[in-house]
Design an enzyme around this catalytic site. Sequence first.
Site, PDB file in Angstrom:
ATOM      1  N   ARG A  46     -12.988  69.308   2.744  1.00 11.96           N
ATOM      2  CA  ARG A  46     -13.337  70.348   1.769  1.00 11.96           C
ATOM      3  C   ARG A  46     -14.682  71.006   2.084  1.00 11.96           C
ATOM      4  NH1 ARG A  46     -14.091  67.024  -3.451  1.00 11.96           N
ATOM      5  NH2 ARG A  46     -12.606  68.607  -4.077  1.00 11.96           N
ATOM      6  N   ASP A  89      -9.199  72.968   0.245  1.00  9.38           N
ATOM      7  CA  ASP A  89      -9.125  72.180  -0.976  1.00  9.38           C
ATOM      8  C   ASP A  89      -7.694  71.636  -0.982  1.00  9.38           C
ATOM      9  OD1 ASP A  89      -8.603  71.261  -3.498  1.00  9.38           O
ATOM     10  OD2 ASP A  89      -9.872  72.757  -4.483  1.00  9.38           O
ATOM     11  N   PHE A  90      -7.546  70.330  -0.829  1.00 10.38           N
ATOM     12  CA  PHE A  90      -6.206  69.759  -0.598  1.00 10.38           C
ATOM     13  C   PHE A  90      -5.242  69.997  -1.752  1.00 10.38           C
ATOM     14  CE2 PHE A  90      -8.727  66.497   2.038  1.00 10.38           C
ATOM     15  CZ  PHE A  90      -8.768  67.375   3.126  1.00 10.38           C
ATOM     16  N   LYS A 142      -4.853  52.730   2.675  1.00 15.83           N
ATOM     17  CA  LYS A 142      -5.065  51.905   1.489  1.00 15.83           C
ATOM     18  C   LYS A 142      -6.390  52.294   0.835  1.00 15.83           C
ATOM     19  CE  LYS A 142      -7.174  47.647   1.622  1.00 15.83           C
ATOM     20  NZ  LYS A 142      -8.602  47.618   1.938  1.00 15.83           N
ATOM     21  N   HIS A 172      -4.448  47.904   8.202  1.00 17.25           N
ATOM     22  CA  HIS A 172      -4.912  47.908   9.596  1.00 17.25           C
ATOM     23  C   HIS A 172      -4.849  46.527  10.242  1.00 17.25           C
ATOM     24  CE1 HIS A 172      -8.836  46.657   7.971  1.00 17.25           C
ATOM     25  NE2 HIS A 172      -9.141  46.270   9.190  1.00 17.25           N
ATOM     26  N   LYS A 176      -3.851  44.849  14.514  1.00 13.13           N
ATOM     27  CA  LYS A 176      -4.688  43.989  15.370  1.00 13.13           C
ATOM     28  C   LYS A 176      -3.789  43.278  16.378  1.00 13.13           C
ATOM     29  CE  LYS A 176      -8.233  43.151  11.867  1.00 13.13           C
ATOM     30  NZ  LYS A 176      -9.544  43.535  12.358  1.00 13.13           N
ATOM     31  N   HIS A 234      -4.249  42.572   3.273  1.00 10.10           N
ATOM     32  CA  HIS A 234      -4.390  41.885   4.553  1.00 10.10           C
ATOM     33  C   HIS A 234      -3.943  40.407   4.511  1.00 10.10           C
ATOM     34  CE1 HIS A 234      -6.474  45.508   5.327  1.00 10.10           C
ATOM     35  NE2 HIS A 234      -7.657  45.145   4.912  1.00 10.10           N
ATOM     36  N   LYS A 334     -17.080  38.289   1.131  1.00 14.16           N
ATOM     37  CA  LYS A 334     -18.153  39.066   1.763  1.00 14.16           C
ATOM     38  C   LYS A 334     -19.389  38.168   1.840  1.00 14.16           C
ATOM     39  CE  LYS A 334     -15.845  43.098   1.045  1.00 14.16           C
ATOM     40  NZ  LYS A 334     -14.695  43.193   1.936  1.00 14.16           N
ATOM     41  N   LYS A 339     -18.468  36.412  10.781  1.00 12.29           N
ATOM     42  CA  LYS A 339     -17.193  37.123  10.687  1.00 12.29           C
ATOM     43  C   LYS A 339     -16.152  36.239  11.359  1.00 12.29           C
ATOM     44  CE  LYS A 339     -15.009  41.582  11.648  1.00 12.29           C
ATOM     45  NZ  LYS A 339     -14.671  42.009  10.291  1.00 12.29           N
TER      46      LYS A 339
END
Length: 486
Positions: A46, A89-90, A142, A172, A176, A234, A334, A339
């Site tokens: 936009r 503007d979608f 998502k 996603h 992987k 996930h 988190k 990780k």
Amino acid sequence: IKLESCTFALFGALGDLALRKLFPALYQLDRAGLLHDATRILALAREAGEPSDHLRAIEQALRLHVPAKELTETDMARFLARLSYLTMDFLKAEDYSALLEQVSPQDQLIAYFATPASVYGGICANLAAVGLAERCRVVLEKPIGHDLASSRAVNDAVAQVFAENRVYRIDHYLGKETVQNLIALRFANSLFETQWNQNHISHVEFTVAEKVGIEGRWGYFDQAGQLRDMIQNHLLQLLCLIAMDPPSDLSADSIRDEKVKVLKALEPISAEQLGQRVVRGQYVAGSSDGRPVPGYLEEENSNTQSDTETFVALRADIRNWRWAGVAFYLRTGKRMPQKLSQIVIHFKAPPHYIFAPEQRQLIGNKLIIRLQPDEGIALQVLTKDQGLDKGMQLRSGPLQLSFSDTYRSARIPDAYERLLLEVMRGNQNLFVRKDEIEYAWQWCDQLIAGWKQLGEAPKPYTAGSWGPMASVALITRDGRSWYGDL
Ligand code: BG6
């Protein structure tokens, strides 16, 4: 395999996801020689102003997010030549005639929605109004909705225009490399599949830990929480890939039919069971890599009253013949110490034990599937310790396959590269079907309703730790522990 020519229209092209993941993934596909020479990429957003300024921002993002050794000026110039920018503007139907002009008449259009899900339906209707829908596949990012009702509303609005075989819902994790490997590991090796049931497996652990905190995404995250952000998609997808029955072939629907059966068989967890089966946590100030870091309630733009969870651990059960009595422990948070995404399958002990009693706790094979980092598979087996001074002393050691050592030369592609490639190929294998999303929401909704009913605040845990102590109690209560030093 060179793909057919297409027009790739990226809605929300100046957003974080597009700049950090999607443009770099498209660049890598181009660099690998997979994109047709005539394929064009339309960056739609936009933001008004000079298109050249926006294109420069995209170029800068590429220079930041593509590793330097994979960036050459020739590749960059070729990629940028495919790109154009259009202010839109979608939700305004008039803005779509400019889009129509940009799409080559013969081309397949791929419309990627990296926008809030609330506008997906509007974009679809506008694509249909200018006659672009017939030759279009749509890719939905998502989160699709916030619960079952809102995800249905989004899916239904999209379905007004697009049949399910044109809709590609992203998770996603399915892109992987190591997640795709779960299918190969399970169904190309009869060794595992014959053992893959409640006769031989006692329990399975899934850990998806992140070191990062909220990273400026408080506005989104606080409305979602870790259950909606990570478990609903996930972790449940990983659970499905581990628990599903063998599909009759590799077609998208055969695989997705089997995944849906798992989701349908998930045992609901009532409000009364929540205390025993589910732990919610929220991080407080602590440290990460030796640096002090703020707590969730002290992050930028936070609301100090929030009781959104940043950690969830739970025990899931699957009510079917294969998995009756097997516990599936899921844990994600988190601001954990590292990780780490890993699945550990614990096999039962042999029926009759003949070794020294003090070594009994060693017994039981474990299959450890490391998704990230250091992708690989290890099977913990018991052998006799070496040496004349040792009797029948047992030792647990790994039979190991490290993907990075074994396929040293091959670069591990980012999940989005694989997913974009599959959309261009028209293969829905790695995308989530409407009913999968809905059963996953249904299961999560009842947990959230239970939390609401109890009204308990999440348990605090120090940033940089493995979560609240209650998550240890969750598994030790069943006489087990989280694998490794966690
Ligand atoms: C996203 C979540 O889907 O996955 C994020 O919205 C999370 O909160 C991310 O950080 C984790 O993905 P990965 O690939 O880094 O494990």
